[in-house]
Design a protein around this motif. Structure first.
Motif, short mmCIF file in Angstrom:
data_model
loop_
_atom_site.label_atom_id
_atom_site.label_comp_id
_atom_site.label_asym_id
_atom_site.label_seq_id
_atom_site.Cartn_x
_atom_site.Cartn_y
_atom_site.Cartn_z
N ASP A 1 0.86 -1.18 0.00
CA ASP A 1 0.00 0.00 0.00
C ASP A 1 0.90 1.23 0.00
OD1 ASP A 1 -1.85 1.99 0.35
OD2 ASP A 1 -2.79 1.12 2.12
N LEU A 2 0.80 2.05 -1.05
CA LEU A 2 1.66 3.23 -1.18
C LEU A 2 1.14 4.43 -0.40
CD1 LEU A 2 2.44 3.05 -5.01
CD2 LEU A 2 3.79 2.13 -3.12
N THR A 3 -0.09 4.34 0.10
CA THR A 3 -0.70 5.47 0.79
C THR A 3 0.11 5.87 2.02
OG1 THR A 3 -2.87 4.66 0.11
CG2 THR A 3 -2.83 6.36 1.81
N GLY A 4 0.39 7.16 2.13
CA GLY A 4 1.07 7.68 3.31
C GLY A 4 2.57 7.57 3.30
N ALA A 5 3.16 7.00 2.25
CA ALA A 5 4.61 6.81 2.23
C ALA A 5 5.35 8.15 2.29
CB ALA A 5 5.01 6.03 0.98
N GLY A 6 4.83 9.15 1.60
CA GLY A 6 5.47 10.46 1.62
C GLY A 6 5.42 11.10 3.00
N SER B 1 7.24 1.47 5.01
CA SER B 1 5.84 1.86 5.15
C SER B 1 4.96 1.27 4.05
CB SER B 1 5.70 3.39 5.14
OG SER B 1 5.91 3.92 3.85
N VAL B 2 5.49 1.07 2.86
CA VAL B 2 4.66 0.59 1.75
C VAL B 2 4.41 -0.90 1.85
CG1 VAL B 2 5.48 2.44 0.25
CG2 VAL B 2 6.57 0.20 0.14
N THR B 3 5.06 -1.58 2.80
CA THR B 3 4.83 -3.01 2.99
C THR B 3 3.70 -3.27 3.98
OG1 THR B 3 6.43 -3.27 4.81
CG2 THR B 3 7.27 -3.44 2.56
N ARG B 4 3.11 -2.19 4.54
CA ARG B 4 2.01 -2.30 5.50
C ARG B 4 0.95 -1.27 5.15
NH1 ARG B 4 6.84 -2.91 9.05
NH2 ARG B 4 6.87 -0.66 9.34
N SER B 5 -0.16 -1.27 5.89
CA SER B 5 -1.26 -0.34 5.60
C SER B 5 -1.64 0.47 6.83
CB SER B 5 -2.50 -1.12 5.12
OG SER B 5 -2.24 -1.77 3.89
#
Length: 284
Positions: free
Chosen positions: A222-227, A259-263
């Motif tokens: 999940d790429l959400t929030g990575a930034g 972070s992109v390996t989790r949600s």
């Protein structure tokens, strides 16, 4: 950290109630940054605004102190997907956030993260009142506008007076696709500018120089929030590396990959991941 301050990091921005199939979920910069700062062991203070009966707000309480301005509604986003791609809609908004809304006990915070999601704060109003803090702005939410239909459209933003007072500015290449000249305009004013580029890492600009930084090769979930995790990792690790922004940027690039390996709020790096990344970076 400042012993005269109740908190180490002040985080300002709207939490969001993101509409998803079957209900809604917590989102927004504060939702990803707060658990990241907490993982570093920092005391966090969050200024936000939400509906007076917003149940999602409770999820932030385990990461720090929260001041939420009561509103008729929470900032609510909905993503609609079609063959033409994604469209984002604002379904409801919350109250604007001002410096005067902050508790006195938070005014000596040594680190300040401004994370607007819907132009709900004035960066100049905030930054000029923290002359002794390290102030970071993640500005994606200043470049959004919408009309009666709620459809989010691009809005160019530039405030030279604010940028001169802000120590660190972070945005992604995607944020400025329709305004590419912003990178040159900001790097001429802000002390430190980081332009992220997802799994490709990004570029750090400082005093006329450029430094490329890398991410890690991971399998994304999940790429959400990575930034947001990247930005919070940068500011969070800064006091642990002698306030060396160059070192902090390199470490943040690695931590954001986790972070992109989790949600959701679980996408923040863990204390163990932070300790291991710092140890590897320092050659320990």
């Amino acid at each position: 950290m400042n012993a005269n301050s109740e908190i180490d990091v002040l985080l300002v921005g709207h939490m969001t109630a993101d509409l998803v199939p079957g209900g809604k979920m917590l989102g927004g910069t504060v939702a990803y940054a707060a658990p990241t700062y907490a993982a570093f062991g920092h005391r966090v203070g969050i200024l936000t605004s939400a509906a007076f009966d917003e149940t999602l707000l409770g999820q932030l309480l385990r990461f720090g102190k929260v001041v939420s301005l009561p509103s008729a509604s929470s900032l609510t986003y909905e993503n609609v997907y079609s063959d033409h791609g994604r469209q984002q809609f604002v379904r409801a908004t919350a109250c604007d956030l001002r410096f005067g809304d902050l508790p006195n006990a938070w005014l000596n915070a040594p680190f300040v993260h401004l994370g607007p999601l819907a132009a709900e704060l004035d960066p100049l109003d905030m930054a000029r009142n923290f002359p002794h803090a390290t102030v970071m702005l993640t500005l994606q939410g200043l470049m959004r506008q919408w009309g009666a239909d709620g459809l989010v459209r691009f809005r160019p933003w530039f405030d030279a007076d604010a940028l001169r007072l802000i120590d660190i500015v972070v945005f992604s290449q995607e944020d400025v696709q329709q305004y590419p000249q912003l990178t040159e305009k900001v790097r001429g004013l802000s002390k430190h500018l980081i332009v992220t580029n997802g799994r490709h890492g990004g570029t750090y600009y400082n005093s006329g120089e450029e430094m490329r930084y890398a991410s890690l090769e991971v399998v994304p979930l999940d790429l959400t929030g990575a930034g947001d995790v990247f930005a919070a990792s940068l500011l969070g690790v800064l006091p642990l590396v002698g306030n060396d922004v160059r070192k902090a940027v390199s470490l943040a690039g690695r931590l954001a990959a986790y972070s992109v390996t989790r949600s959701g709020v679980d996408s923040a790096p863990t204390p163990d991941e932070i300790a291991a990344a710092i140890k590897r970076f320092q050659g320990g």
